[in-house]
Scaffold this active site. Structure first.
Site, mmCIF file in Angstrom:
data_model
loop_
_atom_site.group_PDB
_atom_site.id
_atom_site.type_symbol
_atom_site.label_atom_id
_atom_site.label_comp_id
_atom_site.label_asym_id
_atom_site.label_seq_id
_atom_site.Cartn_x
_atom_site.Cartn_y
_atom_site.Cartn_z
ATOM 1 N N ASN A 9 0.795 -1.018 0.052
ATOM 2 C CA ASN A 9 -0.157 -0.014 0.250
ATOM 3 C C ASN A 9 0.991 1.558 -0.202
ATOM 4 O O ASN A 9 1.100 1.775 0.852
ATOM 5 C CB ASN A 9 -0.601 -0.387 1.099
ATOM 6 C CG ASN A 9 -2.425 1.540 1.062
ATOM 7 O OD1 ASN A 9 -1.236 2.276 0.379
ATOM 8 N ND2 ASN A 9 -1.993 1.627 2.786
ATOM 9 N N LYS A 11 -0.547 4.403 -0.209
ATOM 10 C CA LYS A 11 -0.654 5.490 0.108
ATOM 11 C C LYS A 11 -0.422 6.670 -0.201
ATOM 12 O O LYS A 11 -0.518 6.742 -1.830
ATOM 13 C CB LYS A 11 0.175 5.916 1.891
ATOM 14 C CG LYS A 11 -0.443 4.275 2.555
ATOM 15 C CD LYS A 11 -0.348 4.843 4.037
ATOM 16 C CE LYS A 11 0.022 3.267 4.867
ATOM 17 N NZ LYS A 11 -0.504 3.157 6.891
ATOM 18 N N GLY A 174 2.583 3.135 11.028
ATOM 19 C CA GLY A 174 3.215 4.377 10.420
ATOM 20 C C GLY A 174 3.725 4.418 12.035
ATOM 21 O O GLY A 174 4.464 5.866 12.033
#
Length: 256
Positions: A9, A11, A174
């Site tokens: 991913n 992002k 994160g």
């Protein structure tokens, strides 16, 4: 037999050319280091057509990170599921915690998005997971059960076969924190049990459940060795081809 998947991913990262370069690097690495498992790269919308041209279908599938719950119309800035499908993408991530948190996506809205994606024959990667305060209160199982019940469990068994679940403990995204192997396995087993209760053991056994929460080369193999963890939804580590390929290799080793 359920699929084992490593899905990246990206992002909101990488310019178009940077995305093409990274996808090309991953594709070339998979040419040299083939895997029997499924590799997916989920990129920003503007990348999808170009990445589809770069990715060899036998090595890598392309996915979007979202789609609209609407089919078409006056929804400026939105992208419909048929638009995603028309790029050559095969997958779409729905329900990511960042979409829920920052854009207020609701259970019902996500249910409608899944419906749109399935109608376009896209494979759905549906994210569930709890914030830190829920985990600390010991209510994570009920929290995740509600997410599944409210958004997914009205779909048919055939439709559910096109949905992969990604468990992402929000407190581990994160942050550099990772759920312990035991915590991750326990939640994956809980999710599989919930699916079994609603649809029966055969579908539950066939459902792919990914771990997404600071999964990286240093911890991937230990996570993937768990019986109910079928791969990973990879964030930051998917932005470097070497790191991403180490995670693919960890899946290969863990699922021999």
């Amino acid at each position: 037999m359920r699929k084992n998947i490593v899905a990246g991913n990206w992002k909101m990262n990488l310019t178009l050319q940077e995305g093409i370069d990274l996808a090309s690097e991953i594709n070339d690495a998979l040419e040299q280091q083939p895997t029997p498992h499924t590799v997916v790269v989920c990129a920003p919308f503007i990348h999808l057509v170009a990445l589809h041209a770069v990715a060899a279908p036998k090595h890598m599938a392309i996915g979007a990170q979202n789609c609209s719950e609407h089919t078409a119309g006056a929804y400026t800035g939105e992208v419909a599921a048929d638009m995603v499908k028309s790029t050559g993408a095969q997958y779409v991530i729905l329900g990511h915690s960042e979409r829920r948190q920052y854009f207020g996506e609701t259970h019902q809205q996500l249910k409608e998005k899944v419906q749109q994606a399935l109608q376009q024959q896209l494979e759905v990667i549906f994210c569930v997971g709890e914030p830190l305060e829920v985990r600390e209160a010991g209510k994570q199982n009920a929290y995740v059960a509600e997410q599944l019940q409210a958004s997914l469990f009205d779909f048919s068994e055939d439709e559910m076969r096109h949905i992969t679940i990604a468990y992402e403990p929000i407190w581990a995204i994160g942050t550099g924190k990772t759920a312990t192997t035991q915590q991750a396995q326990e939640m994956h087993a809980h999710i599989r049990q919930l699916i079994a209760q609603h649809y029966g053991a055969p579908l539950a056994d066939d459902t792919t459940i990914l771990y997404g929460g600071s999964c990286k080369p240093s911890n991937a193999e230990q996570l993937f060795q768990q019986p109910d963890i079928d791969g990973g939804l990879i964030g930051g580590a998917s932005l470097k081809a070497d790191d991403f390929m180490q995670i693919v290799a960890a899946l290969d080793k863990a699922k021999q």
